[in-house]
Design a protein around this motif. Structure first.
Motif, PDB file in Angstrom:
ATOM      1  N   LEU A 134       0.823  -1.209   0.000  1.00 50.07           N
ATOM      2  CA  LEU A 134       0.000   0.000   0.000  1.00 50.07           C
ATOM      3  C   LEU A 134       0.861   1.265   0.000  1.00 50.07           C
ATOM      4  O   LEU A 134       0.612   2.205  -0.770  1.00 50.07           O
ATOM      5  N   ILE A 135       1.880   1.297   0.858  1.00 47.90           N
ATOM      6  CA  ILE A 135       2.752   2.470   0.921  1.00 47.90           C
ATOM      7  C   ILE A 135       3.539   2.621  -0.371  1.00 47.90           C
ATOM      8  O   ILE A 135       3.772   3.745  -0.851  1.00 47.90           O
ATOM      9  N   PHE A 136       3.924   1.510  -0.974  1.00 46.56           N
ATOM     10  CA  PHE A 136       4.644   1.556  -2.248  1.00 46.56           C
ATOM     11  C   PHE A 136       3.798   2.197  -3.339  1.00 46.56           C
ATOM     12  O   PHE A 136       4.259   3.089  -4.059  1.00 46.56           O
ATOM     13  N   TRP A 137       2.548   1.735  -3.482  1.00 44.50           N
ATOM     14  CA  TRP A 137       1.681   2.302  -4.515  1.00 44.50           C
ATOM     15  C   TRP A 137       1.381   3.765  -4.238  1.00 44.50           C
ATOM     16  O   TRP A 137       1.272   4.571  -5.171  1.00 44.50           O
ATOM     17  N   TYR A 138       1.267   4.118  -2.983  1.00 44.48           N
ATOM     18  CA  TYR A 138       0.986   5.510  -2.631  1.00 44.48           C
ATOM     19  C   TYR A 138       2.151   6.427  -3.007  1.00 44.48           C
ATOM     20  O   TYR A 138       1.947   7.604  -3.337  1.00 44.48           O
ATOM     21  N   ASN A 139       3.374   5.889  -2.955  1.00 47.53           N
ATOM     22  CA  ASN A 139       4.572   6.674  -3.283  1.00 47.53           C
ATOM     23  C   ASN A 139       5.140   6.299  -4.643  1.00 47.53           C
ATOM     24  O   ASN A 139       6.345   6.432  -4.886  1.00 47.53           O
ATOM     25  N   PRO A 168      -5.053   8.460  -3.210  1.00 46.67           N
ATOM     26  CA  PRO A 168      -5.124   7.465  -2.125  1.00 46.67           C
ATOM     27  C   PRO A 168      -6.093   6.324  -2.403  1.00 46.67           C
ATOM     28  O   PRO A 168      -5.800   5.167  -2.073  1.00 46.67           O
ATOM     29  N   PHE A 169      -7.225   6.628  -3.049  1.00 41.20           N
ATOM     30  CA  PHE A 169      -8.178   5.558  -3.361  1.00 41.20           C
ATOM     31  C   PHE A 169      -7.581   4.594  -4.394  1.00 41.20           C
ATOM     32  O   PHE A 169      -7.706   3.370  -4.257  1.00 41.20           O
ATOM     33  N   VAL A 170      -6.936   5.117  -5.422  1.00 39.14           N
ATOM     34  CA  VAL A 170      -6.330   4.258  -6.448  1.00 39.14           C
ATOM     35  C   VAL A 170      -5.214   3.424  -5.842  1.00 39.14           C
ATOM     36  O   VAL A 170      -5.074   2.225  -6.145  1.00 39.14           O
ATOM     37  N   ALA A 171      -4.402   4.027  -4.967  1.00 36.86           N
ATOM     38  CA  ALA A 171      -3.335   3.280  -4.319  1.00 36.86           C
ATOM     39  C   ALA A 171      -3.904   2.154  -3.454  1.00 36.86           C
ATOM     40  O   ALA A 171      -3.374   1.028  -3.446  1.00 36.86           O
ATOM     41  N   ALA A 172      -4.986   2.439  -2.723  1.00 33.75           N
ATOM     42  CA  ALA A 172      -5.625   1.409  -1.903  1.00 33.75           C
ATOM     43  C   ALA A 172      -6.208   0.299  -2.777  1.00 33.75           C
ATOM     44  O   ALA A 172      -6.075  -0.892  -2.465  1.00 33.75           O
ATOM     45  N   VAL A 244      -5.702   0.978   5.029  1.00 34.19           N
ATOM     46  CA  VAL A 244      -5.586   2.125   4.129  1.00 34.19           C
ATOM     47  C   VAL A 244      -5.596   3.437   4.894  1.00 34.19           C
ATOM     48  O   VAL A 244      -5.353   4.491   4.299  1.00 34.19           O
ATOM     49  N   SER A 245      -5.847   3.388   6.194  1.00 36.70           N
ATOM     50  CA  SER A 245      -5.792   4.621   6.984  1.00 36.70           C
ATOM     51  C   SER A 245      -4.382   5.212   7.000  1.00 36.70           C
ATOM     52  O   SER A 245      -4.213   6.415   7.214  1.00 36.70           O
TER      53      SER A 245
END
Length: 309
Positions: A134-139, A168-172, A244-245
């Motif tokens: 999740l953190i990877f996709w967010y960054n 954030p929604f797409v990353a989640a 995802v929080s």
């Protein structure tokens, strides 16, 4: 000295004279009554006492602030986060199931490059923690400032800013659904392996393609073995959305955190989350049970597997 053959046969068979050989023995009519222990009421009594102690410490403990929990249970902010949690769960599970079926079929391919890609995909996404994904996709923008479509080592047709695309929604969605696809692939593969290989061979013998035989013959028979773990994965996905929080997506947990960061009522707001998660998992458990009974009818003579009501 001569012996009577009839008596000799009786002696060998163990039958008494004058008693038919097929007569039921007395032991068959004896009712076995278990011995009643004087301590049989002790284990239930201990369980009841422990349960009452736990109930008293929770219900009548003023520090839980149940009145405050009830006031926030249907708060608009909480309900908005609840809707986000449910929507993300459904979307990621549907995508994960579809992706899992595709990967499971790829694993059975005779082309090594196709099956190898599926194996590497499953190895990577099952081998890394979901929180890291999740953190990877967010960054992702740190690695790829812009995403483009074009010919490798050739011209690009169009591109888009990664920060604009990966919200954030797409990353989640990417983190949860891609991870779920890897686990569902193993579930579907195990379900397909439980079906006799002769089923697919018979379908191929009447002219069905591999894909058509898989969709029409193999997968319907594998459903009783796929449904139970898929239901468990759905319940797990519902709870997993709380992760995802960390990427600031306003799900149920993040909404509760946003409230208690202002009023410092941490425990009551966390109890609100627990109440909603328990309610949703209970509903999903009931639905899972009904679906399992529907697909198990074919294995118990109650009708064809996958048939209508």
């Amino acid at each position: 000295m001569q012996t009577d053959p009839a008596k000799d046969v009786e002696g060998r068979s163990g039958a008494s004279p004058g008693v038919p050989a097929d007569a039921p023995s007395t032991a068959e009519h004896l009712e076995v009554v278990p011995r009643r222990s004087a301590w049989r009421f002790l284990p239930p009594l201990i369980v009841i006492l422990i349960a009452l102690q736990i109930l008293e410490s929770i219900v009548f403990n003023p520090r839980f602030e149940w009145a405050l929990v009830g006031s926030y249970l249907f708060s608009p902010v909480i309900l908005s986060g609840l809707a986000m949690t449910l929507g993300l769960t459904v979307l990621c599970m549907v995508t994960g199931v579809v992706l899992g079926v595709v990967l499971a079929v790829m694993l059975r391919s005779n082309l090594w490059i196709v099956s190898g890609f599926a194996k590497i995909y499953i190895w990577f996404f099952r081998g890394t923690p979901i929180l890291v994904q999740l953190i990877f996709w967010y960054n992702l923008a740190a690695l790829f400032p812009d995403l483009s479509v074009g010919i490798p080592f050739g011209p690009r047709f169009f591109g888009i800013d990664t920060n604009v695309l990966v919200t954030p929604f797409v990353a989640a969605f990417l983190g949860l659904s891609l991870n779920e696809g890897a686990y569902m692939a193993e579930i579907v593969r195990a379900g397909i392996s439980s079906v006799d290989s002769g089923q697919e061979e018979a379908a191929r013998s009447i002219g069905m393609t591999h894909l058509r035989a898989m969709l029409r013959i193999v997968l319907p028979q594998a459903m009783p073995f796929i449904i139970p773990p898929t239901g468990n994965e759905t319940i797990g996905m519902l709870k997993m959305t709380s992760l995802v929080s960390v990427i600031a997506l306003s799900d149920l947990l993040y909404s509760a955190q946003a409230i208690y960061s202002r009023n410092f009522q941490v425990i009551p707001l966390l109890l609100v989350c627990c109440c909603w998660y328990l309610f949703m998992t209970s509903v999903l458990t009931v639905i899972q049970g009904r679906i399992e009974r529907h697909y198990s009818r074919g294995r118990h003579g109650g009708g064809p597997v996958g048939g209508g009501h």
